[in-house]
Motif scaffolding. Sequence first.
Motif, mmCIF file in Angstrom:
data_model
loop_
_atom_site.group_PDB
_atom_site.id
_atom_site.type_symbol
_atom_site.label_atom_id
_atom_site.label_comp_id
_atom_site.label_asym_id
_atom_site.label_seq_id
_atom_site.Cartn_x
_atom_site.Cartn_y
_atom_site.Cartn_z
ATOM 1 N N LEU A 192 9.277 1.356 2.244
ATOM 2 C CA LEU A 192 10.174 2.053 1.329
ATOM 3 C C LEU A 192 9.803 3.528 1.375
ATOM 4 O O LEU A 192 8.746 3.925 0.888
ATOM 5 C CB LEU A 192 10.072 1.518 -0.098
ATOM 6 C CG LEU A 192 11.056 2.140 -1.083
ATOM 7 C CD1 LEU A 192 12.491 1.710 -0.745
ATOM 8 C CD2 LEU A 192 10.725 1.754 -2.531
ATOM 9 N N GLN A 193 10.658 4.320 1.993
ATOM 10 C CA GLN A 193 10.465 5.762 2.033
ATOM 11 C C GLN A 193 11.110 6.347 0.790
ATOM 12 O O GLN A 193 12.301 6.137 0.544
ATOM 13 C CB GLN A 193 11.100 6.361 3.280
ATOM 14 C CG GLN A 193 11.002 7.879 3.372
ATOM 15 C CD GLN A 193 9.573 8.355 3.546
ATOM 16 O OE1 GLN A 193 8.817 7.791 4.332
ATOM 17 N NE2 GLN A 193 9.198 9.402 2.814
ATOM 18 N N MET A 194 10.335 7.079 0.021
ATOM 19 C CA MET A 194 10.812 7.635 -1.246
ATOM 20 C C MET A 194 10.702 9.153 -1.184
ATOM 21 O O MET A 194 9.603 9.696 -1.054
ATOM 22 C CB MET A 194 9.989 7.089 -2.416
ATOM 23 C CG MET A 194 9.928 5.565 -2.466
ATOM 24 S SD MET A 194 9.114 4.935 -3.943
ATOM 25 C CE MET A 194 7.450 5.523 -3.653
ATOM 26 N N ALA A 233 6.383 3.857 -11.812
ATOM 27 C CA ALA A 233 6.420 2.406 -12.045
ATOM 28 C C ALA A 233 5.445 1.734 -11.095
ATOM 29 O O ALA A 233 4.896 2.373 -10.190
ATOM 30 C CB ALA A 233 7.828 1.862 -11.801
ATOM 31 N N VAL A 234 5.257 0.447 -11.317
ATOM 32 C CA VAL A 234 4.580 -0.384 -10.319
ATOM 33 C C VAL A 234 5.671 -0.924 -9.399
ATOM 34 O O VAL A 234 6.674 -1.481 -9.874
ATOM 35 C CB VAL A 234 3.800 -1.534 -10.969
ATOM 36 C CG1 VAL A 234 3.154 -2.413 -9.895
ATOM 37 C CG2 VAL A 234 2.741 -0.989 -11.920
ATOM 38 N N TYR A 235 5.474 -0.748 -8.119
ATOM 39 C CA TYR A 235 6.460 -1.174 -7.124
ATOM 40 C C TYR A 235 5.974 -2.446 -6.439
ATOM 41 O O TYR A 235 4.811 -2.547 -6.022
ATOM 42 C CB TYR A 235 6.674 -0.066 -6.095
ATOM 43 C CG TYR A 235 7.529 1.060 -6.615
ATOM 44 C CD1 TYR A 235 7.038 1.934 -7.584
ATOM 45 C CD2 TYR A 235 8.836 1.241 -6.177
ATOM 46 C CE1 TYR A 235 7.827 2.961 -8.091
ATOM 47 C CE2 TYR A 235 9.626 2.261 -6.674
ATOM 48 C CZ TYR A 235 9.119 3.117 -7.631
ATOM 49 O OH TYR A 235 9.906 4.135 -8.136
ATOM 50 N N SER A 263 0.850 -1.184 0.000
ATOM 51 C CA SER A 263 0.000 0.000 0.000
ATOM 52 C C SER A 263 0.884 1.232 0.000
ATOM 53 O O SER A 263 2.102 1.140 0.198
ATOM 54 C CB SER A 263 -0.926 0.012 1.222
ATOM 55 O OG SER A 263 -0.171 0.022 2.417
ATOM 56 N N GLY A 264 0.262 2.387 -0.228
ATOM 57 C CA GLY A 264 0.996 3.641 -0.149
ATOM 58 C C GLY A 264 1.324 4.288 -1.475
ATOM 59 O O GLY A 264 1.852 5.399 -1.510
ATOM 60 N N GLY A 265 1.044 3.604 -2.570
ATOM 61 C CA GLY A 265 1.305 4.213 -3.864
ATOM 62 C C GLY A 265 0.313 5.320 -4.169
ATOM 63 O O GLY A 265 -0.640 5.540 -3.434
ATOM 64 N N LEU A 274 6.669 9.723 -0.932
ATOM 65 C CA LEU A 274 5.693 8.677 -0.644
ATOM 66 C C LEU A 274 6.359 7.642 0.235
ATOM 67 O O LEU A 274 7.581 7.448 0.159
ATOM 68 C CB LEU A 274 5.196 8.000 -1.927
ATOM 69 C CG LEU A 274 4.214 8.749 -2.818
ATOM 70 C CD1 LEU A 274 3.990 7.957 -4.116
ATOM 71 C CD2 LEU A 274 2.894 8.989 -2.120
ATOM 72 N N ARG A 275 5.550 6.960 1.035
ATOM 73 C CA ARG A 275 6.058 5.817 1.785
ATOM 74 C C ARG A 275 5.234 4.594 1.446
ATOM 75 O O ARG A 275 4.021 4.583 1.673
ATOM 76 C CB ARG A 275 6.033 6.051 3.291
ATOM 77 C CG ARG A 275 6.748 4.937 4.057
ATOM 78 C CD ARG A 275 6.810 5.152 5.538
ATOM 79 N NE ARG A 275 5.556 4.838 6.216
ATOM 80 C CZ ARG A 275 5.462 4.516 7.496
ATOM 81 N NH1 ARG A 275 6.556 4.479 8.255
ATOM 82 N NH2 ARG A 275 4.283 4.263 8.037
ATOM 83 N N LEU A 276 5.889 3.605 0.900
ATOM 84 C CA LEU A 276 5.234 2.343 0.582
ATOM 85 C C LEU A 276 5.348 1.399 1.763
ATOM 86 O O LEU A 276 6.366 1.379 2.460
ATOM 87 C CB LEU A 276 5.871 1.704 -0.649
ATOM 88 C CG LEU A 276 5.938 2.562 -1.913
ATOM 89 C CD1 LEU A 276 6.529 1.739 -3.066
ATOM 90 C CD2 LEU A 276 4.578 3.108 -2.280
#
Length: 115
Positions: free
Chosen positions: A80-82, A91-93, A7-9, A18-20
Amino acid sequence: QVQLVESGGGLVQAGGSLRLSCAASGSILSINAMGWYRQAPGKQRELVAAMASGGSTSYADSVKGRFTISRDNAKNTLYLQMNSLKPEDTAVYYCKVVLGARAYWGQGTQVTVSS
């Protein structure tokens, strides 16, 4: 067996963050390795960030200094903190964990960065 739910996208402007999250159905304590991958349209899936069971991390050159992989063992969740996102991060992560000889993948979450 391990089930992973990401989640998070979402949609974010260039320079944003963003943070996934990747929630595992079971304990992640015994997981050998975990990582985040991404796949952009027309491109192969690539490794973005990885974490070994001991906690050591590695990153693709394209995201070094901007992305951070982490985990919360109590919540059985990988993150994953971006930061400083760029349009080329679109992209799709996917998250992936390795347990013994098996690899498990999440369903993917879309990240779109507008310029």
